[in-house]
Design a protein around this motif. Structure first.
Motif, mmCIF file in Angstrom:
data_model
loop_
_atom_site.group_PDB
_atom_site.id
_atom_site.type_symbol
_atom_site.label_atom_id
_atom_site.label_comp_id
_atom_site.label_asym_id
_atom_site.label_seq_id
_atom_site.Cartn_x
_atom_site.Cartn_y
_atom_site.Cartn_z
ATOM 1 N N ARG A 1 1.285 -0.515 7.183
ATOM 2 C CA ARG A 1 1.218 0.720 6.403
ATOM 3 C C ARG A 1 1.806 1.867 7.206
ATOM 4 O O ARG A 1 2.656 2.611 6.722
ATOM 5 C CB ARG A 1 -0.246 0.992 6.048
ATOM 6 C CG ARG A 1 -0.509 2.312 5.418
ATOM 7 C CD ARG A 1 -1.967 2.385 4.978
ATOM 8 N NE ARG A 1 -2.345 3.735 4.629
ATOM 9 C CZ ARG A 1 -3.087 4.515 5.406
ATOM 10 N NH1 ARG A 1 -3.494 4.074 6.572
ATOM 11 N NH2 ARG A 1 -3.408 5.715 5.026
ATOM 12 N N GLY A 2 1.370 1.996 8.460
ATOM 13 C CA GLY A 2 1.883 3.065 9.305
ATOM 14 C C GLY A 2 3.393 2.991 9.462
ATOM 15 O O GLY A 2 4.095 3.996 9.377
ATOM 16 N N LYS B 1 16.578 6.246 1.449
ATOM 17 C CA LYS B 1 16.937 7.182 0.389
ATOM 18 C C LYS B 1 18.328 6.889 -0.140
ATOM 19 O O LYS B 1 18.592 6.972 -1.342
ATOM 20 C CB LYS B 1 16.860 8.603 0.927
ATOM 21 C CG LYS B 1 15.416 8.991 1.168
ATOM 22 C CD LYS B 1 15.248 10.437 1.516
ATOM 23 C CE LYS B 1 13.767 10.753 1.574
ATOM 24 N NZ LYS B 1 13.494 11.870 2.453
ATOM 25 N N LEU C 1 -0.092 -8.048 21.808
ATOM 26 C CA LEU C 1 -1.218 -7.407 22.468
ATOM 27 C C LEU C 1 -2.554 -7.886 21.903
ATOM 28 O O LEU C 1 -3.586 -7.771 22.529
ATOM 29 C CB LEU C 1 -1.134 -5.894 22.299
ATOM 30 C CG LEU C 1 0.032 -5.241 23.030
ATOM 31 C CD1 LEU C 1 0.035 -3.745 22.801
ATOM 32 C CD2 LEU C 1 -0.065 -5.544 24.523
ATOM 33 N N MET D 1 -10.184 -3.540 3.384
ATOM 34 C CA MET D 1 -9.897 -3.265 4.786
ATOM 35 C C MET D 1 -11.149 -3.145 5.635
ATOM 36 O O MET D 1 -11.117 -3.325 6.845
ATOM 37 C CB MET D 1 -9.143 -1.941 4.838
ATOM 38 C CG MET D 1 -8.165 -1.861 5.938
ATOM 39 S SD MET D 1 -6.960 -3.089 5.631
ATOM 40 C CE MET D 1 -5.780 -2.103 4.825
ATOM 41 N N VAL D 2 -12.244 -2.805 4.958
ATOM 42 C CA VAL D 2 -13.499 -2.627 5.666
ATOM 43 C C VAL D 2 -13.876 -3.897 6.440
ATOM 44 O O VAL D 2 -14.415 -3.833 7.526
ATOM 45 C CB VAL D 2 -14.586 -2.245 4.644
ATOM 46 C CG1 VAL D 2 -15.962 -2.481 5.199
ATOM 47 C CG2 VAL D 2 -14.420 -0.803 4.242
ATOM 48 N N THR E 1 -12.030 -5.779 8.019
ATOM 49 C CA THR E 1 -11.177 -6.113 9.154
ATOM 50 C C THR E 1 -11.772 -5.739 10.486
ATOM 51 O O THR E 1 -11.297 -6.157 11.516
ATOM 52 C CB THR E 1 -9.849 -5.376 9.045
ATOM 53 O OG1 THR E 1 -10.119 -3.997 9.163
ATOM 54 C CG2 THR E 1 -9.200 -5.681 7.740
ATOM 55 N N SER E 2 -12.810 -4.903 10.469
ATOM 56 C CA SER E 2 -13.363 -4.496 11.744
ATOM 57 C C SER E 2 -14.384 -5.511 12.239
ATOM 58 O O SER E 2 -14.846 -5.431 13.348
ATOM 59 C CB SER E 2 -14.027 -3.137 11.580
ATOM 60 O OG SER E 2 -14.905 -3.214 10.480
ATOM 61 N N LEU F 1 -2.803 -2.612 8.151
ATOM 62 C CA LEU F 1 -2.880 -1.244 8.653
ATOM 63 C C LEU F 1 -1.646 -0.877 9.449
ATOM 64 O O LEU F 1 -1.060 0.191 9.263
ATOM 65 C CB LEU F 1 -4.104 -1.085 9.547
ATOM 66 C CG LEU F 1 -5.391 -0.711 8.877
ATOM 67 C CD1 LEU F 1 -6.453 -0.457 9.924
ATOM 68 C CD2 LEU F 1 -5.176 0.546 8.052
ATOM 69 N N ILE G 1 5.360 3.869 6.256
ATOM 70 C CA ILE G 1 5.446 5.312 5.989
ATOM 71 C C ILE G 1 6.635 5.893 6.735
ATOM 72 O O ILE G 1 7.385 6.718 6.203
ATOM 73 C CB ILE G 1 4.139 6.006 6.412
ATOM 74 C CG1 ILE G 1 2.999 5.549 5.507
ATOM 75 C CG2 ILE G 1 4.287 7.505 6.349
ATOM 76 C CD1 ILE G 1 1.649 5.978 5.998
ATOM 77 N N THR G 2 6.830 5.425 7.963
ATOM 78 C CA THR G 2 7.956 5.908 8.744
ATOM 79 C C THR G 2 9.273 5.510 8.095
ATOM 80 O O THR G 2 10.186 6.321 7.963
ATOM 81 C CB THR G 2 7.888 5.316 10.159
ATOM 82 O OG1 THR G 2 6.533 5.275 10.549
ATOM 83 C CG2 THR G 2 8.673 6.142 11.133
ATOM 84 N N MET H 1 0.824 -1.205 0.000
ATOM 85 C CA MET H 1 0.000 0.000 0.000
ATOM 86 C C MET H 1 0.861 1.258 0.000
ATOM 87 O O MET H 1 0.449 2.302 -0.481
ATOM 88 C CB MET H 1 -0.897 0.019 1.233
ATOM 89 C CG MET H 1 -2.194 -0.714 1.049
ATOM 90 S SD MET H 1 -2.966 -0.939 2.632
ATOM 91 C CE MET H 1 -3.752 0.639 2.807
#
Lengths: 311, 338
Positions: free
Chosen positions: B221-222, B234, B265, B150-151, B153-154, B218, B225-226, B133
């Motif tokens: 993805r977070g 780079k 967790l 993703m919807v 997943t809840s 999810l 990005i980091t 993603m």
């Protein structure tokens, strides 16, 4: 080396970014947040308007013919759905629409109440641990570490099978005993890091009380995180409550979505192709969870600007 | 590869033993707060089976003595703790005189097998999709399709389980409706049996996979990005390394580590979700055992199953906590345990 690796944006790109910046000027004006809240409000509205415009007495057993299909469908006996029971009836002759009207707000109620109590406990314990420190901190930290690994469902299964019938409120209180850990840990960690930050030091030097520092200086900064944790806990609580109900352990006399599914499975609704009996409550629960997820994703974007660039 | 200092190990061990102790205590206290008497239930079952029971008073007294209900509470509690730690949960009241531990021993492999299968699938798919993603070079379709998926997943796995069961078992009849293996096959290490187990396990596993992969995606993805903004990525690009090589060796490898703690967790909820999936699929695991026990008011089984599942969860968290520092040399134990 001072040369930047980022390419310089062209004029068009810069305009586009500026437009986006304006649109998302206020991070709370987030489309995901709106959609999520909209779905949940829809369910609340179903509960309120339904009680006004539909007859809630139809949730009683035998108030209509058994196993009637929704409007536009035909069941195995060849009966067509009628407007008297637009979403059909279950194996006990209860109107599915009325079950949703009474049951859906119940699930939401359990989730929100349990999560609110858990949040209150979490705020209290988290601040206590972060500020008092020492032994108190150790006890709270270890206890929350311990409790976070225990699945609430399994302890509550023991509880409810020992006590039989429980009320919705009771169930919410029981679940609340398992959803205080994540806000506690969150607040404790934040308090520990914020305690040394400039503005808190400043407040302390200017003679602000501990109470003032906690609730006026620190708490507002935690709001997006807390709200996210709250929504996540609402989801956990509803999942746990539905789980108990599907095992046949929830409240016995109040219609809930989980209990409806429990009865449907037990009556073999899957094989008899009575999809509306279990499918419609399932779909409504799914909508509820999707709404909560969207809110949570939106909140993530509010508190973590890096994620905003992507959407 | 780091070394695990004693203080960290102690810390984790204390948490583990406290978890087990608190869970065992809760499971013991709760039924004692309730007015229901297990000896009464037993007698009721006998009466229901035989029509009437002669000498019911004597039997009741004997049952109470057998269950140890006449001892002082503290003695009962200590005995219980010892028995629980040695996996002696007493005898099932519904299928008397089968020991609870043998019922659990029969059900546990099924649950563990299903869990490991679905976890591995979810972990691989979820993390890969999450990474794609963010990756600039992934096809447009991926970036549009995944958020849509993703919807799901809840949704708790029980709901997806119902849906899959209806579509693929009741409607299309591609998969069996219930059970963990076919009625006609003999359990054993034969190819037929393995085939039957996989065939029966597919839908339960899928119903867990489709609702949990998004959690990983999810998170990934977070983290991606980091990682994407880091200097080393780079630099790798500037060096002209192959994009795919950068994705696997530089980005995913660094981003995946925190995912493992996130898993620790989440494991409690995963297990609870799976228990419910087993219940609706009537899969021969712990979930079905628990559900049958609830129907029969079979307390020793309910307690035993709850305890074993909580123990499993706590052990999994313990192992993850220990393994995590070994695979991530950046983690300094002193800071973790402080």
């Amino acid at each position: 080396m001072t040369a930047s690796i980022e390419p310089t944006p062209t004029a068009a790109e810069a305009r586009k970014t500026a437009r986006q910046m304006r649109r998302f000027d206020n991070p709370w004006l987030n489309p995901k947040l709106f959609w999520g809240a909209g779905l949940l409000l829809g369910i609340v509205a179903l509960g309120i308007l339904g009680r006004i415009f539909w007859d809630p007495d139809l949730v009683f057993t035998g108030s209509a013919m058994l196993k009637l299909p929704p409007v536009g469908f035909e069941n195995l006996r060849g009966q067509a759905g009628t407007l008297a029971n637009p979403l059909g009836t279950d194996g006990g002759g209860r109107d599915v629409l009325a079950l949703l009207i009474i049951g859906a707000p119940n699930s939401l109620f359990v989730g929100v109440l349990a999560s609110l109590i858990g949040m209150g406990l979490g705020i209290f314990l988290g601040f206590t641990a972060g500020f008092v420190g020492g032994r108190t901190d150790d006890v709270i930290r270890v206890l929350s570490d311990v409790m976070i690994t225990i699945p609430p469902l399994l302890i509550l299964v023991v509880f409810q099978s020992a006590f039989g019938d429980v009320s919705l409120t009771m169930m919410a209180f029981l679940i609340a005993g398992f959803v205080w850990q994540s806000p506690t840990r969150l607040i404790r960690a934040q308090v520990l890091s914020m305690r040394e930050s400039g503005y808190v030091q400043m407040a302390r030097l200017s003679g602000a009380s501990t109470f003032h520092i906690m609730f006026r200086e620190m708490l507002p900064n935690l709001v997006p995180y807390l709200f996210g944790s709250f929504i996540a806990n609402v989801t956990t609580s509803i999942v746990t409550a539905v789980g108990l109900e599907v095992l046949g352990l929830g409240p016995q006399r109040i219609p809930t979505l989980g209990r409806t599914i429990y009865e449907a499975i037990n009556a073999g609704a899957l094989i008899q192709n009575l999809w509306w009996w279990w499918g419609i409550p399932t779909a409504l629960l799914a909508v509820m969870f999707i709404g909560l997820l969207l809110i949570n994703l939106g909140l993530d974007e509010v508190s973590n600007p890096r994620l905003r660039k992507l959407s | 590869m780091g070394q695990i200092p004693a203080s960290y190990l102690m810390n984790r061990l204390v948490t583990l033993s406290l978890t087990v102790f608190i869970a065992a205590t809760l499971i013991w206290i709760i039924p004692r707060l309730s007015p229901v008497d297990p000896a009464d239930i037993m007698l009721g079952r006998m009466a229901a089976g035989a029509g009437s029971v002669a000498n019911s008073e004597e039997i009741l007294a004997q049952l109470r003595a057998n269950f140890g209900l006449d001892d002082p509470l503290i003695l009962q509690y200590l005995k219980y703790l010892w028995n629980t730690l040695t996996f002696n949960f007493g005898l099932s009241t519904a299928s008397f005189p089968t020991p609870v531990s043998s019922l659990i021993a029969a059900a546990l492999p099924w649950t563990l097998g299903l869990m490991i299968l679905s976890l591995v699938i979810t972990f691989v798919i979820g993390n890969l999709l999450g990474a794609l993603m963010v990756w600039e070079r992934s096809p447009k379709l991926v970036k549009v399709a995944i958020p849509a998926a993703m919807v799901f997943t809840s949704i708790p796995p029980i709901l997806s389980g119902l849906l899959l069961m209806w579509i693929f078992s009741a409607k299309l009849r591609w998969f069996p409706l219930t059970g963990a293996y076919g009625l006609t096959v003999e359990p054993g290490w034969s190819w037929d049996f393995v085939q039957s187990v996989l065939y029966h396990g597919f839908l339960p596993a899928m119903s867990i996979v489709i609702v949990t992969f998004g959690f990983w995606a999810l998170g990934m993805r977070g983290l991606m990005i980091t990682v994407q903004g880091e200097d080393y990525t780079k630099l790798a690009e500037a060096k002209g390394l192959k994009p795919r090589y950068i994705l696997y060796k530089y980005m995913i490898r660094n981003a995946i580590l925190p995912q493992i703690t996130a898993f620790a967790l989440k494991i409690g909820l995963l297990v609870a979700g799976q228990v419910l999936v087993e219940r609706i699929f009537a899969y021969n695991g712990m979930g079905k055992l628990l559900y049958d026990a609830i129907l029969d008011q079979d307390f020793p089984v309910i307690q035993g199953v709850s305890f074993v599942i909580i123990l499993m969860t706590a052990l999994a968290v313990f192992v993850v906590d220990l393994v995590y520092p070994l695979i991530d040399p950046r983690i300094r134990h002193e800071r973790v345990s402080a």
